[in-house]
Design an enzyme around this catalytic site. Structure first.
Site, mmCIF file in Angstrom:
data_model
loop_
_atom_site.group_PDB
_atom_site.id
_atom_site.type_symbol
_atom_site.label_atom_id
_atom_site.label_comp_id
_atom_site.label_asym_id
_atom_site.label_seq_id
_atom_site.Cartn_x
_atom_site.Cartn_y
_atom_site.Cartn_z
ATOM 1 N N GLY A 252 -2.978 -4.486 -13.397
ATOM 2 C CA GLY A 252 -4.032 -5.356 -12.635
ATOM 3 C C GLY A 252 -3.790 -4.808 -10.993
ATOM 4 O O GLY A 252 -4.830 -4.833 -10.428
ATOM 5 N N ASP A 253 -2.417 -4.470 -10.706
ATOM 6 C CA ASP A 253 -2.337 -4.124 -9.196
ATOM 7 C C ASP A 253 -2.944 -3.031 -8.993
ATOM 8 O O ASP A 253 -3.515 -2.656 -8.130
ATOM 9 C CB ASP A 253 -0.996 -4.167 -9.039
ATOM 10 C CG ASP A 253 -0.105 -5.532 -9.327
ATOM 11 O OD1 ASP A 253 -0.583 -6.481 -9.157
ATOM 12 O OD2 ASP A 253 1.079 -5.487 -9.839
#
Length: 309
Positions: A252-253
């Site tokens: 997600g990052d």
């Protein structure tokens, strides 16, 4: 310059355990130790994409010193606010036999009012140089849930895009600050809406409502089902190929990093979503957290299909 804000960083230690069982001892290889925190993962991926960023946040104690040194060794720019209490440690146990991951996440240090004010002073100084701000992760003790909303307002006054990637009350209040982009996954958005795990159609409906409240972009992370980018007048769907997943932590990052890189370099919406997905997938294919290989990203870009709904 892109600024990433990691208010509650950690030393992340991950162990790979075959057939992990509760109430049983396990002999393992030495754990993989990294300077963790969602914003640090974003900065790490940005650097691998050729985009330098500045890391802001809080660091304290011996753990904080270790993270600072690790980032220096990696050539990452930083201007952390030093605090009295110890930066946290987080543990992940990955069981490849059962495809499970168990995480033990410390709450983190308590940040004093004086330390908060010193951070805001640094933040305001660096804000004048920024083209884009990304705030990621949980808040340490001592900071009120509205803190992201507070710094979002500071960023908007300078007409700079503000990305917010958090959850719970911090996300709910952060949305009130009308950030440029938020990136909830299925669990985070369902929690925000006060529902059980929502279907994709329900997630889109909630995302549209959020856009009507002032958020310009809602990037929905859908795991193996790809992703969606929702705006007031546009809904894009990214269909992704099947990949060998090694370690999904930090994907997600990495998506946030890919989106920030794209926006900062003038990509259109479709290409920005494509890049975000490619970065998230490339990270999932690696053992390291917050790590991508540009040649893998290039290959994945051609395999991602973007459609307008």
């Amino acid at each position: 310059m892109i600024i990433t804000v990691t208010l509650n960083p950690a030393i992340d230690i991950s162990y790979r355990v075959n057939n992990f069982n509760i109430n049983k001892g396990h002999r393992v290889e030495n754990g993989l130790k990294t300077a963790g925190g969602k914003g640090l993962n974003v900065s790490r991926v940005l650097k691998q994409l050729g985009e330098q960023s500045l890391c802001l946040g809080f660091l304290g104690g011996q753990n904080g010193k270790w993270i600072k040194k690790r980032l220096e060794m990696d050539g990452m720019e930083q201007s952390f606010t030093t605090i009295t209490e110890e930066t946290r440690t987080c543990l992940a146990i990955i069981d490849e036999d059962h495809s499970t991951q168990t995480e033990l996440l410390e709450k983190g240090p308590n940040v004093s009012e004086e330390e908060k004010e010193r951070f805001l002073e640094t933040f305001n100084q660096q804000l004048k140089k920024a083209k884009l701000i990304i705030a990621s992760g949980s808040l340490p003790l001592g900071l009120e849930p509205s803190f992201y909303k507070e710094i979002c307002k500071l960023v908007k006054e300078e007409n700079i895009p503000f990305f917010l990637d958090t959850s719970g009350e911090s996300l709910k209040l952060g949305i009130e600050g009308s950030p440029f982009l938020i990136k909830p996954n299925q669990e985070e958005l369902s929690q925000f809406a006060g529902k059980e795990l929502m279907k994709i159609e329900e997630m889109v409906e909630v995302a549209v409502k959020i856009c009507n409240q002032g958020v310009q972009n809602v990037l929905l992370s859908l795991g193996e089902n790809g992703a969606m980018l929702v705006r007031k007048d546009t809904i894009l769907k990214a269909d992704i190929p099947t990949i060998p997943v090694v370690n999904p932590v930090g994907s997600g990052d990495s998506m946030i990093a890919g989106m920030a890189y794209s926006i900062n370099n003038g990509f259109d919406l479709k290409e920005s979503l494509r890049m975000a997905c490619a970065c998230g997938m490339a990270n999932a294919m690696e053992a390291k957290t917050g790590f991508v290989q540009p040649e893998i990203i290039k290959q994945l870009l051609s395999e991602i299909n973007i459609t307008t709904l």
